[in-house]
Design a protein around this motif. Structure first.
Motif, PDB file in Angstrom:
ATOM      1  N   UNK A  92      58.714  -0.783  26.985  1.00 55.14           N
ATOM      2  CA  UNK A  92      58.117  -1.010  25.588  1.00 55.14           C
ATOM      3  C   UNK A  92      56.932   0.171  25.509  1.00 55.14           C
ATOM      4  N   UNK A  93      57.073   0.807  24.701  1.00 56.63           N
ATOM      5  CA  UNK A  93      56.191   2.171  24.398  1.00 56.63           C
ATOM      6  C   UNK A  93      55.453   2.018  23.247  1.00 56.63           C
ATOM      7  N   UNK A  94      54.212   2.174  23.427  1.00 59.63           N
ATOM      8  CA  UNK A  94      53.192   2.143  22.324  1.00 59.63           C
ATOM      9  C   UNK A  94      53.151   3.634  21.633  1.00 59.63           C
ATOM     10  N   UNK A  95      53.562   3.680  20.296  1.00 63.34           N
ATOM     11  CA  UNK A  95      53.805   4.791  19.509  1.00 63.34           C
ATOM     12  C   UNK A  95      52.925   5.189  18.528  1.00 63.34           C
ATOM     13  N   UNK A  96      52.103   5.983  18.167  1.00 61.26           N
ATOM     14  CA  UNK A  96      51.345   6.399  17.012  1.00 61.26           C
ATOM     15  C   UNK A  96      50.017   5.344  17.334  1.00 61.26           C
ATOM     16  N   UNK A  97      49.242   5.857  16.231  1.00 61.13           N
ATOM     17  CA  UNK A  97      47.832   5.189  16.303  1.00 61.13           C
ATOM     18  C   UNK A  97      46.942   6.006  16.837  1.00 61.13           C
ATOM     19  N   UNK A  98      45.711   5.400  17.121  1.00 60.47           N
ATOM     20  CA  UNK A  98      44.643   6.120  17.952  1.00 60.47           C
ATOM     21  C   UNK A  98      43.960   5.376  18.498  1.00 60.47           C
ATOM     22  N   UNK A  99      43.732   5.332  19.809  1.00 57.85           N
ATOM     23  CA  UNK A  99      43.154   4.531  20.782  1.00 57.85           C
ATOM     24  C   UNK A  99      43.384   3.148  20.672  1.00 57.85           C
ATOM     25  N   UNK A 100      44.717   2.791  20.371  1.00 58.00           N
ATOM     26  CA  UNK A 100      45.518   1.503  20.394  1.00 58.00           C
ATOM     27  C   UNK A 100      45.462   0.737  18.683  1.00 58.00           C
ATOM     28  N   UNK A 101      44.638   1.636  18.103  1.00 60.86           N
ATOM     29  CA  UNK A 101      44.394   1.139  16.577  1.00 60.86           C
ATOM     30  C   UNK A 101      45.741   1.912  15.774  1.00 60.86           C
ATOM     31  N   UNK A 102      46.590   0.847  15.250  1.00 59.61           N
ATOM     32  CA  UNK A 102      47.692   1.442  14.229  1.00 59.61           C
ATOM     33  C   UNK A 102      48.888   1.537  15.167  1.00 59.61           C
ATOM     34  N   UNK A 103      48.842   1.603  16.268  1.00 62.36           N
ATOM     35  CA  UNK A 103      49.832   1.618  17.371  1.00 62.36           C
ATOM     36  C   UNK A 103      50.982   0.690  17.161  1.00 62.36           C
ATOM     37  N   UNK A 104      52.138   1.044  17.285  1.00 58.64           N
ATOM     38  CA  UNK A 104      53.540   0.374  16.899  1.00 58.64           C
ATOM     39  C   UNK A 104      54.344   0.127  18.272  1.00 58.64           C
ATOM     40  N   UNK A 105      54.865  -0.803  18.849  1.00 57.36           N
ATOM     41  CA  UNK A 105      55.435  -1.128  20.038  1.00 57.36           C
ATOM     42  C   UNK A 105      56.910  -0.947  19.834  1.00 57.36           C
ATOM     43  N   UNK A 106      57.541   0.131  20.709  1.00 55.83           N
ATOM     44  CA  UNK A 106      59.113   0.381  20.463  1.00 55.83           C
ATOM     45  C   UNK A 106      59.520   0.076  21.833  1.00 55.83           C
ATOM     46  N   UNK A 107      60.837  -0.477  21.933  1.00 54.16           N
ATOM     47  CA  UNK A 107      61.272  -0.793  22.964  1.00 54.16           C
ATOM     48  C   UNK A 107      62.553   0.168  23.221  1.00 54.16           C
ATOM     49  N   UNK A 108      62.779   0.948  24.455  1.00 47.94           N
ATOM     50  CA  UNK A 108      64.004   1.597  24.474  1.00 47.94           C
ATOM     51  C   UNK A 108      64.571   1.092  25.993  1.00 47.94           C
ATOM     52  N   UNK A 109      65.982   1.099  25.942  1.00 52.19           N
ATOM     53  CA  UNK A 109      66.730   0.812  27.141  1.00 52.19           C
ATOM     54  C   UNK A 109      66.191   1.639  28.521  1.00 52.19           C
ATOM     55  N   UNK A 110      65.984   1.049  29.427  1.00 51.85           N
ATOM     56  CA  UNK A 110      65.400   1.625  30.519  1.00 51.85           C
ATOM     57  C   UNK A 110      66.456   2.943  31.235  1.00 51.85           C
ATOM     58  N   UNK A 111      67.651   2.994  30.929  1.00 50.70           N
ATOM     59  CA  UNK A 111      68.370   4.241  31.196  1.00 50.70           C
ATOM     60  C   UNK A 111      67.996   5.574  30.623  1.00 50.70           C
ATOM     61  N   UNK A 112      67.118   5.174  29.385  1.00 54.04           N
ATOM     62  CA  UNK A 112      66.754   6.343  28.630  1.00 54.04           C
ATOM     63  C   UNK A 112      65.184   7.018  29.298  1.00 54.04           C
ATOM     64  N   UNK A 113      64.900   6.292  30.284  1.00 54.82           N
ATOM     65  CA  UNK A 113      63.452   6.522  30.872  1.00 54.82           C
ATOM     66  C   UNK A 113      63.857   7.518  31.903  1.00 54.82           C
ATOM     67  N   UNK A 114      63.012   8.673  32.221  1.00 53.85           N
ATOM     68  CA  UNK A 114      63.207   9.518  33.455  1.00 53.85           C
ATOM     69  C   UNK A 114      61.748   9.706  33.762  1.00 53.85           C
ATOM     70  N   UNK A 115      61.597   9.308  35.103  1.00 56.78           N
ATOM     71  CA  UNK A 115      60.346   9.332  35.524  1.00 56.78           C
ATOM     72  C   UNK A 115      60.299  10.862  36.449  1.00 56.78           C
ATOM     73  N   UNK A 116      58.923  11.471  36.128  1.00 58.69           N
ATOM     74  CA  UNK A 116      58.784  12.689  36.510  1.00 58.69           C
ATOM     75  C   UNK A 116      57.591  12.738  37.497  1.00 58.69           C
ATOM     76  N   UNK A 117      57.824  13.213  38.851  1.00 58.02           N
ATOM     77  CA  UNK A 117      56.891  13.112  39.814  1.00 58.02           C
ATOM     78  C   UNK A 117      56.844  14.586  40.352  1.00 58.02           C
ATOM     79  N   UNK A 118      55.875  15.166  40.524  1.00 59.97           N
ATOM     80  CA  UNK A 118      55.740  16.611  41.236  1.00 59.97           C
ATOM     81  C   UNK A 118      54.462  16.892  41.707  1.00 59.97           C
ATOM     82  N   UNK A 119      54.252  17.612  42.385  1.00 57.92           N
ATOM     83  CA  UNK A 119      52.927  18.322  42.868  1.00 57.92           C
ATOM     84  C   UNK A 119      52.170  18.920  41.719  1.00 57.92           C
TER      85      UNK A 119
END
Length: 163
Positions: A92-119
């Motif tokens: 569930x991703x909080x999209x839009x808004x400023x400092x949580x005000x006006x933010x909309x929650x959108x859920x995406x399938x977890x297969x769409x999520x790519x985690x990036x780690x790097x030094x």
């Protein structure tokens, strides 16, 4: 009467010998490569001893920044949706808004999520959608748990009739 008892004992003996034959492990001959099923079975699941480099803790994932396909900032992960069997269904991703005000929650399938780690970069998540696509997506709504005042109870037994 004796005939019935004799037939019952004979039938029970046949069933017992069939059950015993099914429980014995197959034997192998000296030149054979066949192994008994117990030796080839995978070990049962036990405990996880340590987090590996390709794993992430849910507590670290929640609050992580989300970047879009064009490396633009989209929002952050507010929650994770799990199935009863433990599978991760979505983020569930909080999209839009400023400092949580006006933010909309959108859920995406977890297969769409790519985690990036790097030094050279802070940990973040990338999804192959734009900020505008997520803003146009339907808002994610959490299931509402039934409240104590909202539940209706039916009596186990009907009330006795008045006389």
């Amino acid at each position: 009467m004796k005939k019935i008892k004799l037939l019952t004992v004979a039938a029970a003996s046949l069933l017992a010998s069939a059950a015993i034959a099914q429980q014995t492990a197959p034997t192998t001959t000296p030149g054979s490569s066949t192994m008994p099923p117990a030796a080839t079975a995978a070990p049962p699941a036990t405990f996880i001893g340590m987090q590996t480099a390709d794993q992430i803790m849910a507590s670290d994932l929640i609050g992580m920044s989300v970047r879009g396909a064009g490396d633009e900032s989209i929002g952050e992960i507010n929650d994770v949706v799990l199935a009863r069997d433990g599978r991760v269904i979505g983020a569930v991703i909080g999209v839009g808004g400023f400092l949580g005000i006006g933010e909309k929650s959108v859920a995406v399938p977890f297969q769409m999520v790519e985690m990036v780690r790097g030094p050279n970069t802070t940990d973040h998540v990338v999804i192959r959608k734009t900020k505008d696509e997520l803003k146009a997506a339907p808002e994610f709504k959490e299931r509402e748990a039934p409240s104590a005042t909202n539940t209706t109870r039916t009596p186990a037994q009907p009330a006795p009739a008045a006389r």
